[in-house]
Design a protein around this motif. Structure first.
Motif, short mmCIF file in Angstrom:
data_model
loop_
_atom_site.label_atom_id
_atom_site.label_comp_id
_atom_site.label_asym_id
_atom_site.label_seq_id
_atom_site.Cartn_x
_atom_site.Cartn_y
_atom_site.Cartn_z
N GLY A 116 0.79 -1.23 0.00
CA GLY A 116 0.00 0.00 0.00
C GLY A 116 0.81 1.27 0.00
O GLY A 116 0.26 2.37 0.05
N HIS A 117 2.14 1.16 -0.05
CA HIS A 117 3.00 2.34 -0.05
C HIS A 117 3.21 2.85 -1.48
O HIS A 117 2.81 2.19 -2.45
N LYS A 118 3.85 4.01 -1.62
CA LYS A 118 3.99 4.65 -2.92
C LYS A 118 5.41 5.14 -3.15
O LYS A 118 6.19 5.34 -2.21
N HIS A 119 5.73 5.37 -4.41
CA HIS A 119 6.92 6.11 -4.80
C HIS A 119 6.45 7.50 -5.27
O HIS A 119 5.33 7.66 -5.73
N TYR A 120 7.35 8.47 -5.14
CA TYR A 120 6.96 9.86 -5.41
C TYR A 120 7.95 10.53 -6.36
O TYR A 120 9.15 10.26 -6.33
N GLN A 121 7.41 11.42 -7.18
CA GLN A 121 8.26 12.23 -8.05
C GLN A 121 9.00 13.28 -7.23
O GLN A 121 8.38 13.98 -6.42
N ALA A 122 10.29 13.37 -7.46
CA ALA A 122 11.08 14.41 -6.78
C ALA A 122 11.11 15.64 -7.67
O ALA A 122 12.03 15.85 -8.46
N LEU A 123 10.09 16.46 -7.56
CA LEU A 123 10.03 17.68 -8.38
C LEU A 123 10.93 18.77 -7.80
O LEU A 123 11.27 19.73 -8.48
N GLU A 124 11.29 18.60 -6.55
CA GLU A 124 12.25 19.49 -5.90
C GLU A 124 13.27 18.59 -5.20
O GLU A 124 12.89 17.66 -4.49
N ILE A 125 14.54 18.86 -5.40
CA ILE A 125 15.58 18.05 -4.76
C ILE A 125 16.45 18.96 -3.90
O ILE A 125 17.37 19.62 -4.39
N PRO A 126 16.14 19.04 -2.62
CA PRO A 126 16.97 19.86 -1.72
C PRO A 126 18.26 19.12 -1.38
O PRO A 126 18.55 18.05 -1.94
N ASP A 127 19.00 19.66 -0.45
CA ASP A 127 20.19 18.97 0.02
C ASP A 127 19.81 17.60 0.56
O ASP A 127 18.81 17.46 1.28
N ASP A 128 20.60 16.56 0.23
CA ASP A 128 20.24 15.21 0.64
C ASP A 128 20.29 15.03 2.16
O ASP A 128 19.63 14.13 2.68
N ASN A 129 21.02 15.86 2.85
CA ASN A 129 21.00 15.80 4.31
C ASN A 129 19.64 16.24 4.86
O ASN A 129 19.19 15.75 5.90
N GLU A 130 19.02 17.20 4.16
CA GLU A 130 17.66 17.58 4.55
C GLU A 130 16.70 16.42 4.33
O GLU A 130 15.83 16.15 5.17
N LEU A 131 16.87 15.73 3.21
CA LEU A 131 16.02 14.57 2.96
C LEU A 131 16.19 13.54 4.07
O LEU A 131 15.21 12.95 4.53
N ARG A 132 17.42 13.35 4.49
CA ARG A 132 17.65 12.37 5.56
C ARG A 132 16.95 12.78 6.85
O ARG A 132 16.38 11.94 7.57
N SER A 133 16.96 14.08 7.15
CA SER A 133 16.30 14.55 8.38
C SER A 133 14.79 14.36 8.31
O SER A 133 14.12 14.32 9.34
N LEU A 134 14.26 14.23 7.10
CA LEU A 134 12.83 14.03 6.90
C LEU A 134 12.47 12.56 6.70
O LEU A 134 11.30 12.23 6.49
N TYR A 135 13.46 11.71 6.75
CA TYR A 135 13.26 10.27 6.48
C TYR A 135 12.71 10.06 5.07
O TYR A 135 11.74 9.33 4.86
N ILE A 136 13.34 10.71 4.11
CA ILE A 136 13.01 10.52 2.70
C ILE A 136 14.25 9.97 2.00
O ILE A 136 15.33 10.57 2.07
#
Length: 356
Positions: A116-136
């Protein structure tokens, strides 16, 4: 693939996370359009267009050859990128008879969405460390929710805990995953689920190189702490079972996306069968590979099909390399083959029934 926890999930900026995970990847529907006119015209072009048209014609030859068993071989992230339903349609419509893939394609992508989970389009790619802080987690321009991926890891752990403590091939364990999705899944169009229902075997020769690895390690560690036996994966059984299928199948064709371990694994069945005394085993009669890998470094991912002939693995009469990003050309190839309809006359192999 899930990573070591470095952030307290309770501190996640849910608003920012929701902004980044706002656009789901929509998987392409090969039945909704007819690519035959495009492929027909590409056959009279040059460069990659003509290569794709020839590759498509070879796949149609496989489907029209009533003696040919077809293996779908997947490496890379095309499933996450929008080809997941495409592969499911190939299986549902008897256009493939077996699958060899990376663990990521089967677990982190298909089984993951089956839950039931999904994959998402990365229309915005911030710093990957920010992604890590968001659990993305990021796959190029595609996002995965790490918390959902950890749910996938845990589900693998739970499945392992229900099984008898003995060796399993990846095929046998993936069948248990398919059974789980039949009972608890939330997506009808899951390759793992459909494979279970149609007795199409799926092999992942490097299975633990995926989210399955985390769940299975936890299963073994927890059982060992309790002084109890645990299940194990038997990579040799993978090779033996797939070779048994090759021997039974006779004439075979390969539809390969990417390369790496899955590509070499399916090709090696010819050599293995010979070593086991099957002197009459045939090389793979048909083969096509879609890849962007460079051939000049000698890597297996990029070795040409002509090179495979020197090892006695692939015939060169009906083979084609297509140097293209698979997500951009597989929809055309698959739609063309679906609408030409050779699959309607194919016998169902149900190779999964060979193993009880």
């Amino acid at each position: 693939m899930a990573n070591t926890v470095v952030t307290d999930p309770s501190q996640i900026n849910d608003t920012r996370k929701a902004e980044l995970l706002a656009h789901e990847v929509k998987h392409i529907d090969i039945k909704s359009f007819d690519a035959r006119p495009i492929i027909d015209q590409m056959a009279h072009m040059s460069f990659t267009s003509r290569d794709l048209a020839r590759a498509t014609s070879i796949y149609n030859m496989m489907l029209a050859d009533k003696d040919c068993s077809i293996f779908l071989v997947i490496a890379g992230s095309t499933s996450a990128g929008g080809c997941m339903d495409l592969y499911a349609e190939l299986l549902r419509n008897n256009m493939i008879d077996g699958i060899v893939a990376t663990g990521a394609s089967i677990v982190d992508m298909d089984f993951f969405e089956g839950l039931g989970h999904k994959h998402y389009q990365a229309l915005e790619i911030p710093d990957d460390n920010e992604l890590r802080s968001l659990y993305i987690d990021r796959i190029y321009d595609t996002y995965i929710d790490e918390q959902q991926l950890q749910d996938c890891d845990h589900t693998i752990y739970e499945i392992a805990n229900t099984l008898e403590a003995k060796p399993y091939s990846s095929r046998a364990f993936i069948r248990e995953m398919g059974k789980y999705l039949v009972e608890h899944g939330k997506k009808e169009n899951s390759l793992v689920k459909l494979a279970y229902e149609h007795d199409v075997p799926i092999f992942c020769p490097a299975f633990v190189d995926s989210s399955a690895g985390f769940g299975l390690v936890k299963h073994q560690v927890d059982r060992a702490k309790e002084g109890k036996p645990y299940m194990v994966l038997d990579a040799i059984a993978d090779f033996r079972e797939l070779t048994d299928i090759k021997v039974k199948a006779g004439t075979t064709g390969l539809l390969m996306i990417g390369g790496g371990v899955p590509k070499n694994f399916i090709q090696d069945t010819v050599v293995c069968a010979e070593i086991l005394g099957h002197d009459d085993v045939a090389m793979h009669k048909y083969a096509l590979q879609i890849t962007v890998a460079d051939v000049r470094d000698g890597a297996c991912s990029s070795s040409t099909l002509q090179e495979a002939a020197s090892w006695g693995k692939v015939q060169t009469t009906h083979e084609q390399m297509v140097f293209a990003e698979a997500g951009s050309v597989m929809p055309l190839l698959a739609s063309d083959a679906y609408h030409r309809g050779h699959w309607k006359e194919r016998a169902k192999r149900a190779f999964g029934t060979m193993f009880g």
